[in-house]
Design a protein around this motif. Structure first.
Motif, PDB file in Angstrom:
ATOM      1  N   GLU A 156       3.640  -4.178   4.678  1.00  0.00           N
ATOM      2  CA  GLU A 156       2.259  -4.530   5.021  1.00  0.00           C
ATOM      3  C   GLU A 156       2.080  -4.731   6.524  1.00  0.00           C
ATOM      4  O   GLU A 156       1.004  -4.467   7.070  1.00  0.00           O
ATOM      5  CB  GLU A 156       1.839  -5.791   4.261  1.00  0.00           C
ATOM      6  N   ARG A 165       0.609  -1.731   8.321  1.00  0.00           N
ATOM      7  CA  ARG A 165      -0.676  -1.193   7.864  1.00  0.00           C
ATOM      8  C   ARG A 165      -1.551  -0.711   9.024  1.00  0.00           C
ATOM      9  O   ARG A 165      -2.097   0.383   8.967  1.00  0.00           O
ATOM     10  CB  ARG A 165      -1.444  -2.198   7.030  1.00  0.00           C
ATOM     11  N   PHE A 168       0.849  -1.187   0.000  1.00  0.00           N
ATOM     12  CA  PHE A 168       0.000   0.000   0.000  1.00  0.00           C
ATOM     13  C   PHE A 168       0.881   1.231   0.000  1.00  0.00           C
ATOM     14  O   PHE A 168       2.086   1.151   0.227  1.00  0.00           O
ATOM     15  CB  PHE A 168      -0.955  -0.009   1.202  1.00  0.00           C
ATOM     16  N   GLU A 227       5.816   3.835   1.075  1.00  0.00           N
ATOM     17  CA  GLU A 227       5.320   2.487   0.790  1.00  0.00           C
ATOM     18  C   GLU A 227       5.793   1.536   1.895  1.00  0.00           C
ATOM     19  O   GLU A 227       6.675   0.706   1.689  1.00  0.00           O
ATOM     20  CB  GLU A 227       5.789   2.024  -0.589  1.00  0.00           C
ATOM     21  N   GLU A 246      -3.607   4.253  -0.185  1.00  0.00           N
ATOM     22  CA  GLU A 246      -4.005   3.720  -1.498  1.00  0.00           C
ATOM     23  C   GLU A 246      -3.476   2.302  -1.605  1.00  0.00           C
ATOM     24  O   GLU A 246      -2.307   2.048  -1.315  1.00  0.00           O
ATOM     25  CB  GLU A 246      -3.412   4.563  -2.633  1.00  0.00           C
ATOM     26  N   ASP A 247      -4.359   1.394  -2.009  1.00  0.00           N
ATOM     27  CA  ASP A 247      -3.947  -0.005  -2.202  1.00  0.00           C
ATOM     28  C   ASP A 247      -3.533  -0.255  -3.624  1.00  0.00           C
ATOM     29  O   ASP A 247      -3.871   0.417  -4.521  1.00  0.00           O
ATOM     30  CB  ASP A 247      -5.086  -0.953  -1.818  1.00  0.00           C
TER      31      ASP A 247
END
Length: 65
Positions: A43, A46, A3, A40, A64-65
């Motif tokens: 994960e 997140r 993401f 970026e 944004e994915d």
């Protein structure tokens, strides 16, 4: 799949709530400017980034994915 962290600098008031929540990802410098240090992130980060995005009082951040 990863993401991306996106900041709307026209909305940002540099109050550093994001930095307090996720200092590995966000930094507000001495002049009051936000930098997305890790646009970026992994994960595994997140949930932490989502908390920072949700905590932003001006809604200047998004994922944004």
């Amino acid at each position: 799949m990863g993401f991306r962290v996106v900041a709307d600098f026209s909305l940002c008031k540099s109050n550093a709530v994001c930095m307090a929540t996720a200092p590995e990802v966000f930094e507000v410098d001495d002049r009051g400017y936000l930098t997305v240090l890790m646009p970026e992130p992994d994960e595994a980060m997140r949930e932490l980034v989502e908390r920072a995005v949700d905590a932003c009082p001006t809604q200047a951040l998004r994922i944004e994915d």
